[in-house]
Structures are given as C-alpha cells and as structure tokens.
Scaffold this active site. Structure first.
Site, PDB file in Angstrom:
ATOM      1  N   SER A 134      76.507  92.336  -1.536  1.00 36.92           N
ATOM      2  CA  SER A 134      76.692  93.506  -1.502  1.00 36.92           C
ATOM      3  C   SER A 134      77.963  94.113  -1.425  1.00 36.92           C
ATOM      4  CB  SER A 134      75.770  94.745  -0.841  1.00 36.92           C
ATOM      5  OG  SER A 134      76.133  96.075  -0.349  1.00 36.92           O
ATOM      6  N   TYR A 147      75.752  96.896   8.638  1.00 35.26           N
ATOM      7  CA  TYR A 147      75.764  96.587   7.528  1.00 35.26           C
ATOM      8  C   TYR A 147      76.297  96.384   6.205  1.00 35.26           C
ATOM      9  CZ  TYR A 147      72.923  95.452   2.572  1.00 35.26           C
ATOM     10  OH  TYR A 147      72.987  95.428   1.946  1.00 35.26           O
TER      11      TYR A 147
END
Length: 280
Positions: A134, A147
């Site tokens: 990501s 995250y």
C-alpha cells in the site's frame, strides 16, 4: 504462459488480477478461505482456473493448496500475496486483539505463503513474487498507522527478499496502490476501532471521516491496476516498487521531499556522532 498463485483471489484486487491473468492465457491457482467464493466471482469457471481453499494464517492449508496446484499445473511462476485487510484507529485506541489479527494476515500470512511457494520457485531458478502492499506502507497517516505498520513490514520483507532471490533468478516487486474502487473500505475488509479518546479527535478524526466518506468513491480503477500488475511481471527489468494511482505518486513524492529536507537540516548532527568527531 505461466502459472500464478494468488491469495485473496475471491474479490477486490485479487479477483481482478486473477481475471486479467486468465484473460492473457495464464493459469491461476486462486486461493481464498473458501474456494467456492472464488468460483462465485465468475459466471462460469474459466479455463485454467483452479480454486483452492487456503487461509493464509494456516500453513497446512497453504501447503495443501500448493500441492494441489503443482499436481494440476506442474509449476508456479508468479506468486501474488494479495490477502489482507485494513484497520482504522489511533494507535492508543486500537486493541491488542485487532493489531495481532491484522499482522497475522498482512505480515505472517505473507510469510506463510512464501514458505509454501518459494521452494518451487527456487528449484525452478525462475519466478516472480508480487507483494501487494500500500502507499500507506511508504507514507502512513493518523488513524491508519497500524495498518501502515503492517505494510511497512511488508516493504522490509520485500527489500530483503529481493536481494536474497535475485541470484536465484527470482524477481520481487512490491505494489503500492493508492485508493482503488474495491470493497477495501467496506466492513468486509476494514475493521474500524471505536473512537474512545477525545484527545485524538483532531489528529485521527479527519482520516476516519475521509475513509468513511470514500467507500465506493476511490479514484483508482481496479481493472487497470490488475493490468499494470500483470504487465510488470512481463517486463524485462521489473521494479522493486510499483506505485499505482496519482494519489500514490503524490504521497510518495511528498514523503521523499520531507525525508530529504529533514536529512539536510539535521545532517550535521548525524555526522557528528562518529568516533573522534566534534559533537558541537
């Protein structure tokens, strides 16, 4: 044509990558916690698709999935570590249970998949590992820090793996997507911890609100992302990192600029710490 092993293949980017690879004539071992969910993602079973049940937190299931794939196709050429989920919450607000569950899938699930598949790639002296990270694993944000931490870990794994596998003819790419219009921001993929500490309303609150607003409104097209992922596996010299989306490029450039400015500003301190250096 090659054989792909894709985790989290029943929906989202994993399903799009599976569909794109099949469309180009590759064969795909499509893994999900329930193989029937993979089959439901298609109106009819395409040629070259082998749906397998494999929870990435269960090494024995991954080993069985790889064995089934090798029995069916004889080899594995591309491994796509796509399975994962998100977590929203300020660091202090987030429960230990939620963090451990996140890392079990996003980090240890990748390691389990690598242990199951790399012996085949090493024996072949060829292949490509694609880790779906990501942009948040390169430049994270308030309320998304844990995250981001799981994806930062994936960055470190990928960098080291790149050096370890290159002499064996196996390539490694980590993909850093921005926001893509999948179900990633829905309850099926994103755990949201309750906002219980008022002091974090200013720091984490805006990100919480933005994520809630953006479900289904992300700027990225997942089908185009899948095409880019398959394209990179066909490149003669694939990159270690591949950003996807204008928002990802913008965040990476901003982070690089920040690191450069701080490095330059504090360079004299960094260089003053050597033995015999004047620390003033």
């Amino acid at each position: 044509m090659g054989v792909w092993f894709v985790t989290g293949a029943s929906r989202g980017l994993g399903a799009e990558i599976t569909r794109e690879a099949l469309g180009r004539g590759h064969r795909v071992i499509a893994a999900a916690r329930d193989a029937s969910a993979v089959l439901r993602a298609y109106e009819e079973k395409p040629d070259g698709l082998l749906a397998v049940s494999a929870d990435v937190t269960r090494p024995e299931q991954l080993a069985a999935a790889v064995e089934s794939g090798l029995k069916e196709f004889g080899r594995i050429d591309v491994v796509v570590n796509n399975a994962g989920h998100g977590l929203v919450g300020a660091i202090e607000e987030t429960s230990d249970e939620a963090v451990r569950a996140l890392f079990d899938v996003n980090v240890f699930g990748v390691l389990n998949t690598l242990r199951a598949t790399l012996p085949t790639l090493r024996a072949q002296r060829s292949g490509h590992v694609v880790n779906i990270g990501s942009v948040g694993g390169f430049a994270t944000a308030p309320a998304a820090g844990l995250y981001g931490a799981s994806k930062f870990a994936l960055e470190g794994v990928s960098e080291a793996l790149h050096g370890e596998l290159a002499p064996l003819g196996v390539r490694v790419t980590i993909v850093e997507p921005g926001g893509f219009r999948t179900d990633f921001l829905s309850a099926s993929s994103l755990r949201v911890e309750p906002a219980i500490i008022e002091d974090y309303a200013l720091g984490a609150g805006p990100v919480r609100e933005a994520l809630a607003r953006n479900d289904g409104r992300q700027p990225g097209d997942p089908a185009k992302a899948a095409r880019a992922v398959v394209d990179v596996t066909e490149a003669a010299e694939p990159p270690l990192r591949l950003q996807l989306g204008a928002d990802a490029v913008e965040r990476v450039e901003a982070k690089l600029d920040l690191v450069r400015r701080e490095l330059d500003r504090w360079r004299h301190v960094a260089l003053s710490t050597g033995v015999g250096e004047d620390a003033r």
